[in-house]
Design a protein around this motif. Structure first.
Motif, mmCIF file in Angstrom:
data_model
loop_
_atom_site.group_PDB
_atom_site.id
_atom_site.type_symbol
_atom_site.label_atom_id
_atom_site.label_comp_id
_atom_site.label_asym_id
_atom_site.label_seq_id
_atom_site.Cartn_x
_atom_site.Cartn_y
_atom_site.Cartn_z
ATOM 1 N N GLY A 61 -12.003 8.827 16.772
ATOM 2 C CA GLY A 61 -12.878 7.751 16.322
ATOM 3 C C GLY A 61 -12.717 7.401 14.862
ATOM 4 N N ARG A 62 -11.798 8.072 14.168
ATOM 5 C CA ARG A 62 -11.549 7.792 12.753
ATOM 6 C C ARG A 62 -10.056 7.604 12.529
ATOM 7 N NH1 ARG A 62 -13.431 12.806 9.852
ATOM 8 N NH2 ARG A 62 -12.961 11.602 7.961
ATOM 9 N N LEU A 63 -9.710 6.664 11.646
ATOM 10 C CA LEU A 63 -8.307 6.364 11.398
ATOM 11 C C LEU A 63 -8.134 6.005 9.922
ATOM 12 C CD1 LEU A 63 -5.607 6.096 12.993
ATOM 13 C CD2 LEU A 63 -6.114 3.668 13.236
ATOM 14 N N SER A 64 -7.225 6.688 9.252
ATOM 15 C CA SER A 64 -6.937 6.398 7.847
ATOM 16 C C SER A 64 -6.013 5.195 7.744
ATOM 17 C CB SER A 64 -6.285 7.613 7.177
ATOM 18 O OG SER A 64 -7.173 8.709 7.142
ATOM 19 N N VAL A 65 -6.316 4.294 6.819
ATOM 20 C CA VAL A 65 -5.549 3.058 6.669
ATOM 21 C C VAL A 65 -5.189 2.854 5.199
ATOM 22 C CG1 VAL A 65 -5.510 0.550 6.986
ATOM 23 C CG2 VAL A 65 -6.742 2.008 8.620
ATOM 24 N N MET A 66 -3.914 2.637 4.945
ATOM 25 C CA MET A 66 -3.450 2.203 3.630
ATOM 26 C C MET A 66 -3.316 0.687 3.704
ATOM 27 S SD MET A 66 -0.080 3.520 1.573
ATOM 28 C CE MET A 66 0.095 3.256 -0.194
ATOM 29 N N HIS A 67 -4.265 -0.016 3.116
ATOM 30 C CA HIS A 67 -4.357 -1.466 3.279
ATOM 31 C C HIS A 67 -3.219 -2.173 2.550
ATOM 32 C CE1 HIS A 67 -5.979 -5.488 3.575
ATOM 33 N NE2 HIS A 67 -5.917 -5.597 2.251
ATOM 34 N N ILE A 68 -2.586 -3.121 3.250
ATOM 35 C CA ILE A 68 -1.519 -3.940 2.690
ATOM 36 C C ILE A 68 -1.934 -5.401 2.788
ATOM 37 C CG2 ILE A 68 0.939 -4.531 2.775
ATOM 38 C CD1 ILE A 68 0.379 -1.572 2.196
ATOM 39 N N ASP A 69 -1.912 -6.113 1.668
ATOM 40 C CA ASP A 69 -2.253 -7.535 1.651
ATOM 41 C C ASP A 69 -1.065 -8.378 2.117
ATOM 42 O OD1 ASP A 69 -4.940 -7.572 0.700
ATOM 43 O OD2 ASP A 69 -4.207 -7.038 -1.306
ATOM 44 N N GLY A 70 -1.316 -9.672 2.288
ATOM 45 C CA GLY A 70 -0.238 -10.624 2.560
ATOM 46 C C GLY A 70 -0.220 -11.194 3.957
ATOM 47 N N LEU A 71 -1.132 -10.764 4.816
ATOM 48 C CA LEU A 71 -1.171 -11.270 6.191
ATOM 49 C C LEU A 71 -1.755 -12.683 6.201
ATOM 50 C CD1 LEU A 71 -0.501 -10.021 9.009
ATOM 51 C CD2 LEU A 71 -2.950 -9.621 9.256
#
Length: 333
Positions: A70-80
């Motif tokens: 139920g948990r997920l680590s995300v390294m956010h990337i812009d540009g979408l």
């Protein structure tokens, strides 16, 4: 005791099934730690569309990656530019390549122990005016290595390729002593390094029907393949071939082999995918980093339907973890 590892997972083509495969992984308890390198808003939109209760946690280097269900680590990337399931948008192409670049650089810098890739769509990236032939070639250039080797594997079979995405008419000219030597050396070294095989036994396919049948059906076996294999045997490698491709994929040969080397893409991969499609893994050998991937494409027709099967992604993560741990042992010995 196994060393814990952290893998970067790129979500691939935003319109495809990659984002939801990542979210499916987030629903489960898992080891190793996974950091999804993607746009957080894309994952939120797909989770909402599918009704998946996954908490997305912002991740930065130095943080522990979530492993609880139920948990997920995300390294956010812009540009979408768009998040629509099933609808390709060339405007997303630069973002897709940026996720690959950041994940690979993180591996080179020691932030990640390896990377796993969800499928990308080569066509839409090229439609955006960016020359792109695939993950394998992109990572080869980024890592600055002369040669890489594509290998697909299931629990029962490994198939590596001398040539990859080439038109069939160009394959013969590409089978040179230099290329064949480089590919076999990489395959032999990485089977030892990543899979713990002390003396790999490699079956080598011929290029022509019946492996050329003594030159009557082509001379590549006589003039190029066999002399190259003999030279490498003198270096201590265990190589069998060249063998006719229509009979080497039988228990008589495979039962005592660690890998098959096929001359071109559609010589070896149809057999492997028939044997294990949906639970196979695509591995790039010859890189200074660990990279695994799923064995399928973007499946735009399934995107957003909730019907995507994460079986191959599970295999890619499991093999990526094993390779990362094996590489660490190899460095420490």
């Amino acid at each position: 005791m196994k060393r814990s590892v952290t893998l970067a997972l790129t979500a691939g083509e935003p319109a495809g099934i990659g984002p939801e495969l990542c979210l499916q992984l987030g629903l489960e308890e898992r080891q190793p730690g996974i950091v999804v390198v993607a746009c957080k808003h894309l994952l939120q939109a797909r989770a909402g569309l599918l009704g998946l209760a996954v908490e997305l946690e912002d991740w930065k280097p130095g943080n522990r990656a979530a492993t609880a269900p139920g948990r997920l680590s995300v390294m956010h990337i812009d540009g979408l530019t768009s998040t629509d399931a099933g609808k390709l948008d060339p405007g997303n192409s630069a973002y897709v390549l940026e996720t690959l670049r950041i994940a690979a650089q993180g591996c080179l810098d020691g932030v990640f122990d390896g990377m796993v890739t969800a499928p990308v769509h080569k066509g839409v990236i090229n439609d955006a005016g960016i020359a792109f032939s695939g993950h394998t070639e992109f990572l080869q250039e980024l890592c600055g290595v002369e040669r890489v080797v594509m290998m697909l594997a299931t629990d029962e079979l490994r198939v590596a390729l001398v040539t990859t995405h080439l038109p069939l008419k160009d394959v013969s000219a590409a089978i040179t002593p230099e290329r064949l030597t480089q590919v076999i050396r990489i395959l032999d070294v990485d089977l030892r390094k990543y899979f713990g095989i002390e003396q790999p036994v490699i079956l080598v396919a011929g290029l022509n029907p019946h492996a050329g049948e003594g030159g009557y059906l082509g001379r590549e076996e006589l003039d190029i393949i066999e002399p190259t294999l003999e030279k490498l045997r003198r270096e201590g490698m265990t190589l069998t071939g060249p063998l006719p491709a229509d009979t080497l994929f039988t228990p008589h040969w495979l039962d005592n082999a660690d890998a098959v080397l096929a001359m071109y893409h559609d010589q070896g991969l149809p057999v492997l995918k028939f044997q294990g499609f949906g639970r196979a893994v695509n591995i790039t050998l010859g890189l200074p980093i660990v990279r695994t991937s799923v064995d399928h494409g973007t499946a735009l027709d399934l995107a957003g339907s909730g019907k995507a099967d994460a079986g191959s992604l599970h295999t890619a993560v499991r093999v990526g973890e094993q390779m990362a741990q094996s590489a660490t042992r190899d460095r420490n010995e």
